[in-house]
Design a protein around this motif. Structure first.
Motif, PDB file in Angstrom:
ATOM      1  N   TRP A  11       0.842  -1.193   0.000  1.00 61.44           N
ATOM      2  CA  TRP A  11       0.000   0.000   0.000  1.00 61.44           C
ATOM      3  C   TRP A  11       0.881   1.249   0.000  1.00 61.44           C
ATOM      4  CZ3 TRP A  11      -5.465   0.602   1.008  1.00 61.44           C
ATOM      5  CH2 TRP A  11      -5.866   1.894   1.336  1.00 61.44           C
ATOM      6  N   LYS A  12       0.756   2.057  -1.035  1.00 64.56           N
ATOM      7  CA  LYS A  12       1.527   3.299  -1.182  1.00 64.56           C
ATOM      8  C   LYS A  12       3.018   3.095  -0.916  1.00 64.56           C
ATOM      9  CE  LYS A  12      -2.409   6.211  -0.091  1.00 64.56           C
ATOM     10  NZ  LYS A  12      -2.966   7.251   0.770  1.00 64.56           N
ATOM     11  N   ASN A  13       3.496   1.883  -1.218  1.00 60.55           N
ATOM     12  CA  ASN A  13       4.900   1.513  -1.023  1.00 60.55           C
ATOM     13  C   ASN A  13       5.374   1.740   0.415  1.00 60.55           C
ATOM     14  OD1 ASN A  13       7.262   0.358  -2.079  1.00 60.55           O
ATOM     15  ND2 ASN A  13       8.182   2.359  -2.372  1.00 60.55           N
ATOM     16  N   GLN A  14       4.483   1.535   1.370  1.00 58.70           N
ATOM     17  CA  GLN A  14       4.825   1.765   2.776  1.00 58.70           C
ATOM     18  C   GLN A  14       5.760   0.690   3.348  1.00 58.70           C
ATOM     19  OE1 GLN A  14       3.918   4.509   4.802  1.00 58.70           O
ATOM     20  NE2 GLN A  14       3.467   5.291   2.761  1.00 58.70           N
TER      21      GLN A  14
ATOM     22  N   GLY B 209      -3.508   1.477   4.838  1.00 62.86           N
ATOM     23  CA  GLY B 209      -4.955   1.472   4.995  1.00 62.86           C
ATOM     24  C   GLY B 209      -5.459   2.627   5.842  1.00 62.86           C
ATOM     25  N   PHE B 210      -4.574   3.577   6.141  1.00 64.73           N
ATOM     26  CA  PHE B 210      -4.950   4.715   6.975  1.00 64.73           C
ATOM     27  C   PHE B 210      -4.521   6.028   6.313  1.00 64.73           C
ATOM     28  CE2 PHE B 210      -4.860   1.153   9.784  1.00 64.73           C
ATOM     29  CZ  PHE B 210      -5.880   1.395  10.697  1.00 64.73           C
TER      30      PHE B 210
ATOM     31  N   PRO C  32      -9.005   5.284   9.223  1.00 62.98           N
ATOM     32  CA  PRO C  32      -8.932   4.250   8.179  1.00 62.98           C
ATOM     33  C   PRO C  32      -9.376   4.792   6.821  1.00 62.98           C
ATOM     34  CG  PRO C  32     -10.049   3.417  10.130  1.00 62.98           C
ATOM     35  CD  PRO C  32      -9.888   4.897  10.319  1.00 62.98           C
ATOM     36  N   SER C  33      -8.713   4.363   5.770  1.00 59.31           N
ATOM     37  CA  SER C  33      -9.077   4.759   4.408  1.00 59.31           C
ATOM     38  C   SER C  33     -10.338   4.052   3.937  1.00 59.31           C
ATOM     39  CB  SER C  33      -7.936   4.444   3.433  1.00 59.31           C
ATOM     40  OG  SER C  33      -6.797   5.199   3.767  1.00 59.31           O
ATOM     41  N   ASN C  34     -10.607   2.883   4.470  1.00 61.62           N
ATOM     42  CA  ASN C  34     -11.837   2.140   4.190  1.00 61.62           C
ATOM     43  C   ASN C  34     -12.097   1.187   5.350  1.00 61.62           C
ATOM     44  OD1 ASN C  34     -10.342  -0.264   3.760  1.00 61.62           O
ATOM     45  ND2 ASN C  34     -10.190   0.125   1.576  1.00 61.62           N
ATOM     46  N   GLU C  35     -13.081   0.319   5.206  1.00 61.62           N
ATOM     47  CA  GLU C  35     -13.485  -0.550   6.310  1.00 61.62           C
ATOM     48  C   GLU C  35     -12.437  -1.591   6.705  1.00 61.62           C
ATOM     49  OE1 GLU C  35     -14.526  -2.881   2.682  1.00 61.62           O
ATOM     50  OE2 GLU C  35     -14.546  -0.773   3.218  1.00 61.62           O
ATOM     51  N   LEU C  36     -11.421  -1.796   5.897  1.00 63.46           N
ATOM     52  CA  LEU C  36     -10.427  -2.822   6.212  1.00 63.46           C
ATOM     53  C   LEU C  36      -9.348  -2.357   7.188  1.00 63.46           C
ATOM     54  CD1 LEU C  36      -9.923  -4.603   2.784  1.00 63.46           C
ATOM     55  CD2 LEU C  36     -11.347  -5.284   4.706  1.00 63.46           C
ATOM     56  N   GLY C  37      -9.059  -1.080   7.224  1.00 62.31           N
ATOM     57  CA  GLY C  37      -8.045  -0.579   8.160  1.00 62.31           C
ATOM     58  C   GLY C  37      -6.770  -1.405   8.106  1.00 62.31           C
ATOM     59  N   ASP C  38      -6.386  -1.990   9.248  1.00 61.11           N
ATOM     60  CA  ASP C  38      -5.153  -2.785   9.313  1.00 61.11           C
ATOM     61  C   ASP C  38      -5.214  -4.066   8.489  1.00 61.11           C
ATOM     62  OD1 ASP C  38      -3.140  -1.423  10.782  1.00 61.11           O
ATOM     63  OD2 ASP C  38      -4.216  -1.793  12.645  1.00 61.11           O
TER      64      ASP C  38
END
Length: 179
Positions: free
Chosen positions: A41-44, A90-91, A97-103
């Motif tokens: 995710w976003k190359n984190q 995911g945040f 959270p960016s959506n319901e999945l979070g972590d």
């Protein structure tokens, strides 16, 4: 040299390891180097690997596993505890959270990396097993894993002591819908 398709088809979750075969640090480093090539995710790149190779620490780590898993890895020379830094992928920057999945996205990213690690193990002639039944807090304490990391799994790496049959796999038509 195996093709990618052969690597995929020959990878197994091995439950019997040869106690006389070791895995070098260089091989383990190759596994981790392969894992970090996975997208995130976003190359984190929040996945982390805590690698246990000393016999004393392996025994202590095995005690943190469910009893059947302790037997599964009794002769494995390398145990890798996989974690990810929580609250990042995911945040949003403000922590929501960016959506319901979070972590859930951290687990997803770690799964992508772990898949490459497992395939690289097969490519190197090694075998593996992923274990999820474990005492995460006992592992955290034993390995001094920071609270901001979520302990996900323990991966055993070694060489099998006996061949194992390939379990049946579902067909594409059984699991995929085309629209």
């Amino acid at each position: 040299m195996k093709t990618f398709d052969e690597i995929i088809r020959t990878r197994r979750s091995v439950r019997n390891y040869d106690p006389d075969k070791n895995v070098s640090r260089e091989m383990v480093e190759q596994l981790i180097a392969a894992a970090v090539e996975a997208p995130s995710w976003k190359n984190q790149q929040t996945s982390r690997y805590h690698i246990v190779v000393s016999p004393e620490m392996r025994e202590r780590l095995k005690a943190c596993l469910w009893s059947q898993n302790q037997l599964t890895v009794k002769d494995v020379p390398v145990l890798i505890v996989t974690t990810f830094v929580k609250g990042v992928v995911g945040f949003e920057k403000n922590g929501t959270p960016s959506n319901e999945l979070g972590d859930g996205w951290g687990i997803y990213d770690l799964g992508l990396q772990n898949a490459l690690l497992l395939l690289k193990a097969t490519d190197l002639g090694l075998d593996s097993i992923v274990l999820g039944l474990r005492d995460a807090e006992a592992i955290r304490t034993l390995l001094d894993i920071p609270q901001e990391e979520i302990v996900v799994s323990v991966i055993g790496i070694g060489c099998r002591s006996k061949e194992s049959a390939r379990p049946a796999r579902k067909q594409v038509a059984d699991i995929a819908k085309f629209y």
